[in-house]
Scaffold this motif. Structure first.
Motif, PDB file in Angstrom:
ATOM      1  N   ASP A 181       5.285  -9.458  -3.863  1.00 40.16           N
ATOM      2  CA  ASP A 181       6.273 -10.160  -3.076  1.00 40.16           C
ATOM      3  C   ASP A 181       7.935  -9.885  -3.146  1.00 40.16           C
ATOM      4  O   ASP A 181       8.701 -10.221  -2.480  1.00 40.16           O
ATOM      5  CB  ASP A 181       6.435 -11.883  -3.226  1.00 40.16           C
ATOM      6  CG  ASP A 181       6.737 -12.223  -4.617  1.00 40.16           C
ATOM      7  OD1 ASP A 181       6.583 -11.611  -5.567  1.00 40.16           O
ATOM      8  OD2 ASP A 181       7.096 -13.376  -5.076  1.00 40.16           O
ATOM      9  N   ARG A 182       7.919  -8.668  -4.475  1.00 42.50           N
ATOM     10  CA  ARG A 182       9.077  -8.223  -4.756  1.00 42.50           C
ATOM     11  C   ARG A 182       9.286  -6.773  -4.033  1.00 42.50           C
ATOM     12  O   ARG A 182      10.317  -6.036  -4.408  1.00 42.50           O
ATOM     13  CB  ARG A 182       9.242  -8.089  -6.036  1.00 42.50           C
ATOM     14  CG  ARG A 182       9.354  -9.609  -6.813  1.00 42.50           C
ATOM     15  CD  ARG A 182      10.417 -10.405  -6.110  1.00 42.50           C
ATOM     16  NE  ARG A 182      11.635  -9.834  -6.540  1.00 42.50           N
ATOM     17  CZ  ARG A 182      12.980 -10.387  -5.938  1.00 42.50           C
ATOM     18  NH1 ARG A 182      13.017 -11.525  -5.192  1.00 42.50           N
ATOM     19  NH2 ARG A 182      13.919  -9.605  -6.285  1.00 42.50           N
ATOM     20  N   VAL A 183       8.163  -6.426  -3.414  1.00 45.38           N
ATOM     21  CA  VAL A 183       8.174  -4.971  -2.638  1.00 45.38           C
ATOM     22  C   VAL A 183       8.912  -5.212  -1.476  1.00 45.38           C
ATOM     23  O   VAL A 183       8.381  -6.019  -0.400  1.00 45.38           O
ATOM     24  CB  VAL A 183       6.557  -4.402  -2.654  1.00 45.38           C
ATOM     25  CG1 VAL A 183       6.865  -3.059  -1.760  1.00 45.38           C
ATOM     26  CG2 VAL A 183       6.041  -4.318  -3.853  1.00 45.38           C
ATOM     27  N   VAL A 184       9.892  -4.193  -1.296  1.00 43.81           N
ATOM     28  CA  VAL A 184      10.652  -4.422   0.119  1.00 43.81           C
ATOM     29  C   VAL A 184      10.255  -2.862   0.624  1.00 43.81           C
ATOM     30  O   VAL A 184       9.938  -2.128   0.142  1.00 43.81           O
ATOM     31  CB  VAL A 184      12.294  -4.464  -0.190  1.00 43.81           C
ATOM     32  CG1 VAL A 184      12.321  -5.794  -0.832  1.00 43.81           C
ATOM     33  CG2 VAL A 184      12.838  -3.414  -1.004  1.00 43.81           C
ATOM     34  N   ALA A 185      10.835  -2.774   2.186  1.00 43.00           N
ATOM     35  CA  ALA A 185      10.574  -1.578   2.907  1.00 43.00           C
ATOM     36  C   ALA A 185      11.346  -0.338   2.380  1.00 43.00           C
ATOM     37  O   ALA A 185      10.608   0.592   2.131  1.00 43.00           O
ATOM     38  CB  ALA A 185      10.985  -1.828   4.280  1.00 43.00           C
ATOM     39  N   ASP A 186      12.859  -0.393   2.281  1.00 41.64           N
ATOM     40  CA  ASP A 186      13.403   0.777   2.007  1.00 41.64           C
ATOM     41  C   ASP A 186      14.622   0.336   1.182  1.00 41.64           C
ATOM     42  O   ASP A 186      15.090  -0.737   0.480  1.00 41.64           O
ATOM     43  CB  ASP A 186      13.857   1.511   3.301  1.00 41.64           C
ATOM     44  CG  ASP A 186      14.640   0.091   4.376  1.00 41.64           C
ATOM     45  OD1 ASP A 186      15.176  -0.590   3.805  1.00 41.64           O
ATOM     46  OD2 ASP A 186      14.634   0.588   5.545  1.00 41.64           O
ATOM     47  N   VAL A 187      15.445   1.510   0.859  1.00 39.24           N
ATOM     48  CA  VAL A 187      16.826   1.375   0.040  1.00 39.24           C
ATOM     49  C   VAL A 187      17.578   0.355   0.480  1.00 39.24           C
ATOM     50  O   VAL A 187      17.885  -0.639  -0.536  1.00 39.24           O
ATOM     51  CB  VAL A 187      17.145   2.683  -0.372  1.00 39.24           C
ATOM     52  CG1 VAL A 187      18.529   2.525  -1.210  1.00 39.24           C
ATOM     53  CG2 VAL A 187      16.220   3.505  -1.233  1.00 39.24           C
ATOM     54  N   PRO A 188      17.821   0.253   1.532  1.00 38.48           N
ATOM     55  CA  PRO A 188      18.832  -0.740   2.251  1.00 38.48           C
ATOM     56  C   PRO A 188      18.285  -2.221   1.904  1.00 38.48           C
ATOM     57  O   PRO A 188      19.060  -3.353   1.433  1.00 38.48           O
ATOM     58  CB  PRO A 188      19.194  -0.400   3.786  1.00 38.48           C
ATOM     59  CG  PRO A 188      19.184   0.893   3.608  1.00 38.48           C
ATOM     60  CD  PRO A 188      17.985   1.208   2.638  1.00 38.48           C
TER      61      PRO A 188
ATOM     62  N   THR B 135      12.585  -6.139 -10.987  1.00 38.44           N
ATOM     63  CA  THR B 135      13.202  -7.164  -9.903  1.00 38.44           C
ATOM     64  C   THR B 135      12.707  -6.615  -8.456  1.00 38.44           C
ATOM     65  O   THR B 135      12.619  -7.596  -7.567  1.00 38.44           O
ATOM     66  CB  THR B 135      14.737  -7.010  -9.933  1.00 38.44           C
ATOM     67  OG1 THR B 135      15.093  -7.355 -11.262  1.00 38.44           O
ATOM     68  CG2 THR B 135      15.268  -8.067  -8.977  1.00 38.44           C
ATOM     69  N   VAL B 136      12.640  -5.453  -8.189  1.00 34.83           N
ATOM     70  CA  VAL B 136      12.315  -4.798  -6.626  1.00 34.83           C
ATOM     71  C   VAL B 136      11.514  -3.669  -6.939  1.00 34.83           C
ATOM     72  O   VAL B 136      11.728  -2.764  -7.689  1.00 34.83           O
ATOM     73  CB  VAL B 136      13.722  -4.531  -5.936  1.00 34.83           C
ATOM     74  CG1 VAL B 136      13.452  -3.934  -4.383  1.00 34.83           C
ATOM     75  CG2 VAL B 136      14.336  -5.782  -5.719  1.00 34.83           C
ATOM     76  N   GLY B 137      10.504  -3.614  -5.954  1.00 35.67           N
ATOM     77  CA  GLY B 137       9.855  -2.281  -5.692  1.00 35.67           C
ATOM     78  C   GLY B 137      10.268  -1.928  -4.277  1.00 35.67           C
ATOM     79  O   GLY B 137      10.217  -2.566  -3.415  1.00 35.67           O
ATOM     80  N   ILE B 138      10.669  -0.427  -3.846  1.00 37.03           N
ATOM     81  CA  ILE B 138      10.847  -0.055  -2.709  1.00 37.03           C
ATOM     82  C   ILE B 138       9.580   0.824  -2.172  1.00 37.03           C
ATOM     83  O   ILE B 138       9.384   1.941  -2.791  1.00 37.03           O
ATOM     84  CB  ILE B 138      12.250   0.887  -3.005  1.00 37.03           C
ATOM     85  CG1 ILE B 138      13.222  -0.280  -3.288  1.00 37.03           C
ATOM     86  CG2 ILE B 138      12.735   1.327  -1.503  1.00 37.03           C
ATOM     87  CD1 ILE B 138      14.781   0.542  -3.905  1.00 37.03           C
ATOM     88  N   ALA B 139       9.189   0.315  -1.098  1.00 37.47           N
ATOM     89  CA  ALA B 139       7.867   0.908  -0.717  1.00 37.47           C
ATOM     90  C   ALA B 139       8.253   2.477  -0.228  1.00 37.47           C
ATOM     91  O   ALA B 139       7.600   3.477  -0.725  1.00 37.47           O
ATOM     92  CB  ALA B 139       7.345   0.101   0.442  1.00 37.47           C
TER      93      ALA B 139
ATOM     94  N   GLY C  50       0.935  -1.058   0.036  1.00 37.93           N
ATOM     95  CA  GLY C  50       0.080   0.056   0.103  1.00 37.93           C
ATOM     96  C   GLY C  50       0.892   1.424  -0.074  1.00 37.93           C
ATOM     97  O   GLY C  50       0.627   2.319  -0.767  1.00 37.93           O
ATOM     98  N   LEU C  51       1.869   1.298   0.828  1.00 33.29           N
ATOM     99  CA  LEU C  51       2.672   2.266   0.858  1.00 33.29           C
ATOM    100  C   LEU C  51       3.494   2.498  -0.480  1.00 33.29           C
ATOM    101  O   LEU C  51       3.718   3.519  -0.926  1.00 33.29           O
ATOM    102  CB  LEU C  51       3.911   2.208   1.879  1.00 33.29           C
ATOM    103  CG  LEU C  51       4.980   3.475   2.124  1.00 33.29           C
ATOM    104  CD1 LEU C  51       4.419   4.761   2.301  1.00 33.29           C
ATOM    105  CD2 LEU C  51       6.005   3.126   3.172  1.00 33.29           C
ATOM    106  N   PHE C  52       3.841   1.505  -0.946  1.00 35.51           N
ATOM    107  CA  PHE C  52       4.573   1.362  -2.350  1.00 35.51           C
ATOM    108  C   PHE C  52       3.678   2.033  -3.400  1.00 35.51           C
ATOM    109  O   PHE C  52       4.129   2.903  -4.228  1.00 35.51           O
ATOM    110  CB  PHE C  52       5.081   0.073  -2.725  1.00 35.51           C
ATOM    111  CG  PHE C  52       5.484  -0.078  -4.180  1.00 35.51           C
ATOM    112  CD1 PHE C  52       6.538   0.292  -4.754  1.00 35.51           C
ATOM    113  CD2 PHE C  52       4.727  -0.652  -5.114  1.00 35.51           C
ATOM    114  CE1 PHE C  52       7.378   0.454  -5.661  1.00 35.51           C
ATOM    115  CE2 PHE C  52       5.305  -0.872  -6.509  1.00 35.51           C
ATOM    116  CZ  PHE C  52       6.565  -0.162  -6.830  1.00 35.51           C
TER     117      PHE C  52
END
Length: 190
Positions: A137-144, A101-105, A24-26
């Motif tokens: 499932d490819r969405v992560v919290a932050d840049v690190p 590959t990745v989505g960063i929220a 949702g944040l993403f």
């Protein structure tokens, strides 16, 4: 606590537990960049991709993009394969579809590492419309977290909204050095 580590950062890391609904944040952050986001289930990806393409007629489809996500396109568009197209040839294409590959929220950023389904870097930068499929499932919290999920030896393209720039008077101009339109299809897989 065994195994716990302390950090000396003045700003605490925004981990998944601090952020609640990552997807949702993403979505919210991607929309902040004036991109259009559609959430759907796996059965509706092809329709969401087709709708995201709008009136595009020549669509670049990189090798490895899932065919099942394109079934709704067969009678509507000309699929263009990347046969080392030049920048001029890419400019003649109306849109490109890729996976991410990745989505960063926290930042609303999508990252392509140019594996199958994503094509080479120029494909996501030259056509005027980019439709990108990101699975939840490819969405992560932050840049690190995003960096940890990526292979540092692969080429990376970080995209935060459609291409935009502002002049000295802060007049926003879109599409100067990348797609003017970004559509993100977020597939809820959990």
């Amino acid at each position: 606590m065994a195994g716990a580590t302390e950090t000396s950062d003045a700003t605490p890391s925004a981990g998944a537990s601090d952020l609640g609904d990552l997807v949702g944040l993403f979505v919210e952050r991607v929309e902040d960049y004036r991109a259009v986001v559609v959430r759907c289930g796996p059965a509706d990806v092809a329709v969401a991709v087709r709708d995201g393409l709008g009136d595009a007629r020549r669509v670049l489809v990189p090798a490895g993009f899932p065919d099942g996500w394109l079934l709704a396109l067969d009678d509507l568009v000309e699929r263009v394969a990347d046969t080392d197209l030049t920048a001029y040839e890419l400019d003649e294409v109306d849109a490109v579809v890729t996976t991410a590959t990745v989505g960063i929220a926290v930042t609303g950023t999508i990252v392509l590492d140019h594996r199958p389904g994503q094509g080479r870097r120029a494909l996501s930068l030259v056509p005027d419309r980019h439709v990108c499929v990101v699975t939840s499932d490819r969405v992560v919290a932050d840049v690190p977290d995003g960096v940890r999920a990526l292979d540092p030896l692969r080429p990376l393209t970080w995209i935060s909204g459609p291409s935009a720039t502002s002049d000295i008077e802060l007049d926003r101009v879109e599409g100067v050095h990348g797609p003017r339109n970004l559509r993100v299809v977020v597939v809820d897989v959990s």
